[in-house]
Write a protein that holds these residues in place. Structure first.
Motif, PDB file in Angstrom:
ATOM      1  N   ASN A 357      14.289  36.480  11.200  1.00 39.92           N
ATOM      2  CA  ASN A 357      13.952  36.521  12.618  1.00 39.92           C
ATOM      3  C   ASN A 357      14.303  37.919  13.126  1.00 39.92           C
ATOM      4  N   LEU A 358      13.310  38.734  13.373  1.00 38.72           N
ATOM      5  CA  LEU A 358      13.551  40.123  13.752  1.00 38.72           C
ATOM      6  C   LEU A 358      14.144  40.244  15.153  1.00 38.72           C
ATOM      7  N   ASP A 359      14.178  39.126  15.894  1.00 34.38           N
ATOM      8  CA  ASP A 359      14.818  39.118  17.207  1.00 34.38           C
ATOM      9  C   ASP A 359      16.312  38.800  17.115  1.00 34.38           C
ATOM     10  N   SER A 360      16.806  38.534  15.905  1.00 38.44           N
ATOM     11  CA  SER A 360      18.215  38.206  15.731  1.00 38.44           C
ATOM     12  C   SER A 360      19.103  39.356  16.207  1.00 38.44           C
ATOM     13  N   SER A 361      20.269  39.008  16.727  1.00 40.41           N
ATOM     14  CA  SER A 361      21.187  40.023  17.234  1.00 40.41           C
ATOM     15  C   SER A 361      21.675  40.963  16.139  1.00 40.41           C
ATOM     16  N   ILE A 362      21.571  40.547  14.886  1.00 40.21           N
ATOM     17  CA  ILE A 362      22.029  41.398  13.793  1.00 40.21           C
ATOM     18  C   ILE A 362      21.228  42.695  13.722  1.00 40.21           C
ATOM     19  N   TYR A 363      20.005  42.675  14.292  1.00 49.65           N
ATOM     20  CA  TYR A 363      19.142  43.860  14.252  1.00 49.65           C
ATOM     21  C   TYR A 363      19.297  44.748  15.480  1.00 49.65           C
ATOM     22  N   ASN A 364      20.203  44.363  16.374  1.00 46.48           N
ATOM     23  CA  ASN A 364      20.615  45.253  17.463  1.00 46.48           C
ATOM     24  C   ASN A 364      19.430  45.805  18.271  1.00 46.48           C
ATOM     25  N   ASN A 365      18.438  44.939  18.530  1.00 46.05           N
ATOM     26  CA  ASN A 365      17.270  45.281  19.359  1.00 46.05           C
ATOM     27  C   ASN A 365      16.357  46.342  18.740  1.00 46.05           C
ATOM     28  N   ARG A 366      16.483  46.573  17.453  1.00 47.99           N
ATOM     29  CA  ARG A 366      15.614  47.594  16.833  1.00 47.99           C
ATOM     30  C   ARG A 366      14.189  47.089  16.631  1.00 47.99           C
ATOM     31  N   PHE A 367      13.985  45.784  16.824  1.00 40.52           N
ATOM     32  CA  PHE A 367      12.624  45.241  16.806  1.00 40.52           C
ATOM     33  C   PHE A 367      12.279  44.629  18.164  1.00 40.52           C
TER      34      PHE A 367
END
Length: 584
Positions: A357-367
């Motif tokens: 899930n590219l909206d996950s917080s682990i990606y820190n809004n980079r998507f």
């Protein structure tokens, strides 16, 4: 998962053409200072890439050390020039002089576009002699320097195919040789993704319209390699860094542009020009160089994914793609993509097969498109069905633009069940898959629509034109699926038939040789009811005439958009408005 049939949105479209810019403006909020790294994954690191902050102007790497253009030595130059690894630092985009990139960016700024400072990217190659501790020491040393906005460990891209093992045994491409001497049959009946929407993309209809076969469009596939000798592939207009004889690239290029010769398969944009550009030793550099081979309106396909490398143990390999993410996760790749999009090239980027899930917080809004948008079209994989349902392996999220089949795709090259095997250069399979198969289907749709617009309407569609039309006329995803829209070429072409896109005018300017007095004039555009003038990228005035007297207090640049109501064309060519302190 919701299997509700997608709805084709064509009847009540409200495309806000007036809000469409000549090219996508890369959007990115300021990033946090890079953090120290405490671990190294067992990955094939090829380089340590770092970026000098964009707020820090006019620093250059010359003759083995960093210097400011003004010659002043400061904290940054003193500290980095004292590092033991200084002599190993190289510019990632060294083939483009600093001055050329700065000039192009200033020109784009005057047209209201933001282009990343790709000249600020540097690299330290990782060699076999370097230990894991050596890599960590250099990485963390860069993090501690002032004015460093990004530090990244680069790994090579991984093909975005979801392996189907019966034909290829998950061990790589099938060996060459062998096969039958029987003539290659016509296998187009297996390409049901070419058929009517919502099951397919309606390429069969597009071919009945002038240019719907992709005529006048160039497409470059970026990945590891392909079989340039395959019977169904046309000659490439460019071929660089090709590992050759790779069924993956062969499959991708055949879906987009296989010959129309009544044997084998038929490419969605079979009249387009195909090219190939491999990853090379540095991915971001190769993306920029590949994009430079194309012009506005052409298509670049990014057939790869990378390890997110966030946690210890993260994996992204051909057999374990759990933490595979889109290439633009890397800031160096993101900047190269945004640079390419700013030139008007449509970038098709595989979303990856990590089930993330590219909206996950682990990606820190980079998507998160609201804070970071390269302008590329991110492509998810969906099942071959009349409704939109995500393939279980496909990444997903609000950043995804479009989707297409992620399994059972007929192509050249042996993937899945064998359709025909006439040896290395005459083989076909029915099981190409992953976001690897979805991406060329969408790329073919983009090239088909672009070809139709260029040949039938005389207009090259911008990146935002293409995105808006395909989004609003395609098969909409059910709520919560988050895989974007499936293109429908029939409804997209119907929209263009009923709503012609305005062509940009051709502008000239004449200085009256007296202070800031200039005369602008431009060509009349059919269907336009007014013209908007922009000076130094900002709105100046609206007129119904094709001439305008301009009086400026200093030398400036200007361009014009042709408009009909809220709908406006892309920007015209830019012209200089001169100023002098006297009359001559």
């Amino acid at each position: 998962m919701n299997n509700t049939k997608g709805i084709v949105a064509i009847c009540s479209l409200f495309l806000l053409w007036g809000a469409i810019s000549p090219a996508v403006e890369a959007k990115q909020k300021p990033q946090q200072k890079p953090q120290h790294k405490a671990f190294i994954n067992q990955l094939q690191y090829t380089g340590i890439n770092f970026k000098v902050d964009e707020s820090y102007n006019d620093v250059e790497l010359k003759v083995g050390k960093f210097t400011r253009v003004d010659g002043i030595s400061d904290e940054f130059t003193q500290q980095i020039n004292s590092k033991r690894f200084l002599k190993r630092i190289t510019r990632i985009h060294a083939s483009k002089p600093y001055k050329e990139l700065r000039t192009k960016r200033n020109f784009a700024k005057n047209k209201g576009q933001r282009v990343p400072k790709i000249e600020n990217w540097y690299r330290i190659p990782v060699t076999k002699k370097m230990t894991e501790q050596d890599i960590l020491d250099i990485y963390n040393s860069l993090v501690e320097l002032p004015f460093i906005s990004n530090v990244e460990l680069e790994t090579p891209p991984v093909s975005a195919i979801s392996e189907q093992c019966p034909a290829i045994d998950c061990g790589g491409d099938r060996p060459g040789g062998g096969g039958t001497s029987t003539p290659t049959p016509n296998l187009q009946s297996y390409q049901t993704y070419l058929g009517p929407s919502p099951y397919g993309i309606d390429a069969n209809y597009a071919w009945t319209r002038s240019g719907g076969n992709g005529a006048g469009v160039k497409i470059i596939d970026m990945e590891g390699g392909y079989n340039s000798s395959h019977e169904d592939l046309p000659s490439s207009f460019v071929k660089i860094n090709d590992a050759n004889n790779n069924d993956h690239g062969t499959a991708v290029m055949s879906i987009v542009g296989a010959k129309n010769d009544n044997k084998g398969i038929k490419g969605i944009a079979y009249a387009s020009q195909l090219g190939f550009y491999g990853w090379g030793s540095n991915t971001s550099q190769s993306i920029r160089k590949a994009g430079d081979k194309l012009s506005a309106g052409d298509v670049l396909i990014l057939e790869g994914q990378i390890n997110r490398d966030i946690n210890s143990g993260d994996s992204c390999t051909s057999t374990n793609q759990d933490e595979c993410v889109p290439l633009e996760w890397s800031q160096a790749n993101y900047d190269a993509i945004a640079y390419t999009v700013s030139r008007g090239v449509i970038v098709i980027e595989a979303a990856g097969n990590g089930n993330e899930n590219l909206d996950s917080s682990i990606y820190n809004n980079r998507f998160n498109r609201n804070s970071r948008d390269s302008g590329a079209f991110l492509i998810a994989a969906t099942h071959k069905s009349f409704s939109i349902s995500r393939s279980s392996f496909s990444n997903y999220g609000s950043r995804i633009d479009f989707n297409a089949w992620g399994d059972g795709v007929a192509s050249a090259g042996l993937y899945g069940s064998t359709l025909f095997d006439g040896g290395t250069n005459r083989r076909y399979g029915s099981g190409f898959s992953g976001t690897s198969s979805a991406s060329p289907i969408v790329a073919g749709a983009v090239a088909s629509l672009q070809g139709f617009s260029k040949q039938s309407k005389g207009v090259t569609l911008s990146v935002n034109n293409i995105r808006s039309i395909l989004t609003n006329t395609g098969v909409q995803e059910p709520s919560g699926v988050q895989v974007g829209v499936r293109p429908n070429l029939k409804t997209a072409i119907a929209y263009l038939d009923g709503n012609p896109v305005l062509a940009p005018p051709k502008v000239s300017a004449f200085w009256d040789a007296c202070y800031g007095s200039n005369e602008m004039s431009w060509s009349s555009v059919a269907a336009a009811t007014s013209y908007k003038i922009y000076v130094n990228g900002s709105y100046w005035a609206t007129t119904t005439s094709t001439r305008k007297h301009m009086n400026v207090s200093s030398s400036k640049s200007a361009y014009v958009k042709a408009c009909k109501g809220a709908e406006c064309s892309t920007a015209s060519n830019s012209v200089a408005l001169r100023y002098a302190p006297a009359c001559y």
